[in-house]
Design an enzyme around this catalytic site. Sequence first.
Site, PDB file in Angstrom:
ATOM      1  N   CYS A 116      35.129  59.140  38.416  1.00  0.00           N
ATOM      2  CA  CYS A 116      35.492  57.841  37.804  1.00  0.00           C
ATOM      3  C   CYS A 116      35.627  57.916  36.282  1.00  0.00           C
ATOM      4  O   CYS A 116      36.065  56.953  35.656  1.00  0.00           O
ATOM      5  CB  CYS A 116      34.476  56.778  38.183  1.00  0.00           C
ATOM      6  SG  CYS A 116      34.626  56.270  39.903  1.00  0.00           S
ATOM      7  N   HIS A 256      34.663  50.639  32.949  1.00  0.00           N
ATOM      8  CA  HIS A 256      35.049  51.088  34.289  1.00  0.00           C
ATOM      9  C   HIS A 256      34.631  50.016  35.292  1.00  0.00           C
ATOM     10  O   HIS A 256      33.554  49.431  35.189  1.00  0.00           O
ATOM     11  CB  HIS A 256      34.360  52.418  34.596  1.00  0.00           C
ATOM     12  CG  HIS A 256      34.542  52.857  36.014  1.00  0.00           C
ATOM     13  ND1 HIS A 256      35.787  52.986  36.582  1.00  0.00           N
ATOM     14  CD2 HIS A 256      33.641  53.189  36.982  1.00  0.00           C
ATOM     15  CE1 HIS A 256      35.644  53.381  37.844  1.00  0.00           C
ATOM     16  NE2 HIS A 256      34.353  53.500  38.105  1.00  0.00           N
ATOM     17  N   ASN A 286      37.244  49.147  42.931  1.00  0.00           N
ATOM     18  CA  ASN A 286      37.090  50.343  42.089  1.00  0.00           C
ATOM     19  C   ASN A 286      38.246  51.299  42.385  1.00  0.00           C
ATOM     20  O   ASN A 286      38.292  51.915  43.454  1.00  0.00           O
ATOM     21  CB  ASN A 286      35.742  50.992  42.390  1.00  0.00           C
ATOM     22  CG  ASN A 286      35.486  52.229  41.540  1.00  0.00           C
ATOM     23  OD1 ASN A 286      36.378  52.704  40.836  1.00  0.00           O
ATOM     24  ND2 ASN A 286      34.278  52.749  41.617  1.00  0.00           N
TER      25      ASN A 286
HETATM   26  O1  UT7 Z   1      32.436  54.328  40.211  1.00  0.00           O
HETATM   27  C1  UT7 Z   1      31.616  55.411  40.486  1.00  0.00           C
HETATM   28  C2  UT7 Z   1      30.212  55.068  40.399  1.00  0.00           C
HETATM   29  N1  UT7 Z   1      29.812  54.201  41.472  1.00  0.00           N
HETATM   30  C3  UT7 Z   1      29.100  53.141  41.207  1.00  0.00           C
HETATM   31  O2  UT7 Z   1      28.841  52.836  40.087  1.00  0.00           O
HETATM   32  C4  UT7 Z   1      28.568  52.349  42.381  1.00  0.00           C
HETATM   33  C5  UT7 Z   1      27.126  52.039  42.164  1.00  0.00           C
HETATM   34  N2  UT7 Z   1      26.485  51.354  43.273  1.00  0.00           N
HETATM   35  C6  UT7 Z   1      26.753  50.064  43.618  1.00  0.00           C
HETATM   36  O3  UT7 Z   1      27.658  49.450  43.084  1.00  0.00           O
HETATM   37  C7  UT7 Z   1      25.867  49.396  44.630  1.00  0.00           C
HETATM   38  O4  UT7 Z   1      24.750  50.209  44.852  1.00  0.00           O
HETATM   39  C8  UT7 Z   1      26.559  49.082  45.975  1.00  0.00           C
HETATM   40  C9  UT7 Z   1      27.569  47.977  45.798  1.00  0.00           C
HETATM   41  C10 UT7 Z   1      27.218  50.325  46.524  1.00  0.00           C
HETATM   42  C11 UT7 Z   1      25.515  48.589  46.973  1.00  0.00           C
HETATM   43  O5  UT7 Z   1      24.817  47.467  46.433  1.00  0.00           O
HETATM   44  P1  UT7 Z   1      23.232  47.431  46.428  1.00  0.00           P
HETATM   45  O6  UT7 Z   1      22.851  46.150  45.827  1.00  0.00           O
HETATM   46  O7  UT7 Z   1      22.729  48.671  45.746  1.00  0.00           O
HETATM   47  O8  UT7 Z   1      22.890  47.401  47.932  1.00  0.00           O
HETATM   48  P2  UT7 Z   1      21.989  48.419  48.796  1.00  0.00           P
HETATM   49  O9  UT7 Z   1      22.715  49.668  49.069  1.00  0.00           O
HETATM   50  O10 UT7 Z   1      20.626  48.518  48.179  1.00  0.00           O
HETATM   51  O11 UT7 Z   1      21.824  47.598  50.112  1.00  0.00           O
HETATM   52  C12 UT7 Z   1      21.120  46.332  50.172  1.00  0.00           C
HETATM   53  C13 UT7 Z   1      21.208  45.808  51.571  1.00  0.00           C
HETATM   54  C14 UT7 Z   1      20.793  46.824  52.639  1.00  0.00           C
HETATM   55  O12 UT7 Z   1      20.159  46.148  53.666  1.00  0.00           O
HETATM   56  P3  UT7 Z   1      18.541  46.128  53.781  1.00  0.00           P
HETATM   57  O13 UT7 Z   1      18.144  47.571  53.874  1.00  0.00           O
HETATM   58  O14 UT7 Z   1      18.059  45.481  52.522  1.00  0.00           O
HETATM   59  O15 UT7 Z   1      18.288  45.339  55.018  1.00  0.00           O
HETATM   60  C15 UT7 Z   1      22.111  47.370  53.126  1.00  0.00           C
HETATM   61  O16 UT7 Z   1      22.017  47.858  54.444  1.00  0.00           O
HETATM   62  O17 UT7 Z   1      22.550  45.443  51.895  1.00  0.00           O
HETATM   63  C16 UT7 Z   1      22.984  46.144  53.064  1.00  0.00           C
HETATM   64  N3  UT7 Z   1      24.390  46.481  52.905  1.00  0.00           N
HETATM   65  C17 UT7 Z   1      25.395  45.640  53.225  1.00  0.00           C
HETATM   66  N4  UT7 Z   1      25.390  44.413  53.770  1.00  0.00           N
HETATM   67  C18 UT7 Z   1      26.574  43.817  53.971  1.00  0.00           C
HETATM   68  C19 UT7 Z   1      24.936  47.609  52.376  1.00  0.00           C
HETATM   69  N5  UT7 Z   1      26.280  47.523  52.363  1.00  0.00           N
HETATM   70  C20 UT7 Z   1      26.586  46.323  52.892  1.00  0.00           C
HETATM   71  C21 UT7 Z   1      27.793  45.652  53.140  1.00  0.00           C
HETATM   72  N6  UT7 Z   1      27.753  44.421  53.668  1.00  0.00           N
HETATM   73  N7  UT7 Z   1      28.994  46.199  52.846  1.00  0.00           N
END
Ligand code: UT7
Length: 331
Positions: A116, A256, A286
């Site tokens: 990225c 970004h 993204n």
């Molecule tokens: O550009 C390159 C660099 N990349 C980035 O900068 C991306 C960085 N990461 C992020 O933007 C975020 O971590 C994500 C958007 C990928 C995920 O958001 P998050 O707030 O970190 O969510 P998480 O992975 O901690 O998941 C929270 C909850 C989980 O459920 P439990 O374990 O709390 O019950 C996941 O299973 O949300 C659940 N979950 C979803 N729910 C609905 C994960 N993905 C989804 C989804 N829809 N698509």
Amino acid sequence: MTKITAAITAVGKYIPEYTLTNKELETMVDTNDEWITTRTGIKERRILKEEGAGTSYMAIKAGENLLEKSGIHPEDIDMVIVATATPDMPVASTAAYTASKLGASNAFSFDLQAACSSFLYGMSVASGYIESGRYKKVLLIGADKMSSIIDYTDRATCIIFGDGAGAVLFEPNEEQLGFQDEYLRSDGIGREFLKIEAGGSILPTTEETIANKKHFVHQEGKTVFKFAVSNMADVAEKMLVRNKLTKEDIQWLVPHQANKRIIEATAKRVGLQEDKVMMNIHKYGNTTSATLPLLLADYEKELKKGDNLIFAAFGGGFTWGAIYLKWAYNS
Ligand code: UT7
């Protein structure tokens, strides 16, 4: 003798027609519009559906858009850099094909891959060549067909990424406008957290790698998020401090577009209100190497000669950094 700086003198863009909305994603994986919107800021993203079309298809269209808008003749371009994490093919240069199709017959060209941060690093490379006095017109294109490496059954990644391309032209400037400063970093510790495991030299393609879906992007979102928030904010702040700029001196933060919450954290650290932060994540998601040039293309009309812009990016590897640039024209 006046010092030559490297200024952006034209921009162009291309986004595919097909719009993949959060609503449609709800029919594909266990997710919902509310979760995606609040956790990422994304409402929709574009997907390149044309049969047999790869990243170069979009890179060429973004380049054509720039040439058309600026009236620059392609034969006058000295160099074409395609910043991308999704080249057309693993070996043949996407930039070489793009340059030829654009009619840049006097240019040499190469791809630049830093996930990225590819476009941000590309800005550093393009500016360096211009400042050296060796070349006069460098076309830098950021393009990615992320849909080609995303598993649309994995809700952790398929909601984030989209396809697109943006292009900028760097030329010498004698008014000290353009590129001013950079702080670029990388840390190999990051490769465990955001990667495509197979298809490279460590793990070549086999039936097993395909069966185990190892050719798709895998991301440990939470870990990447933490690194992205602290590092992007750190480098953006460093650009201000090192150049003795206050928040009042900055017209635009150009971050970004990975996650709205990361963008907001970066803006907060440097004390910038929302109206000074370029944002288009809601409509494109993204797009990896294309986020920064797409922002410039979308905000071009609002940019004024002399505006101070702070670019910041964070990506796989890890790779990250910030660039301070003075805008060089009114459109
Ligand atoms: O550009 C390159 C660099 N990349 C980035 O900068 C991306 C960085 N990461 C992020 O933007 C975020 O971590 C994500 C958007 C990928 C995920 O958001 P998050 O707030 O970190 O969510 P998480 O992975 O901690 O998941 C929270 C909850 C989980 O459920 P439990 O374990 O709390 O019950 C996941 O299973 O949300 C659940 N979950 C979803 N729910 C609905 C994960 N993905 C989804 C989804 N829809 N698509």
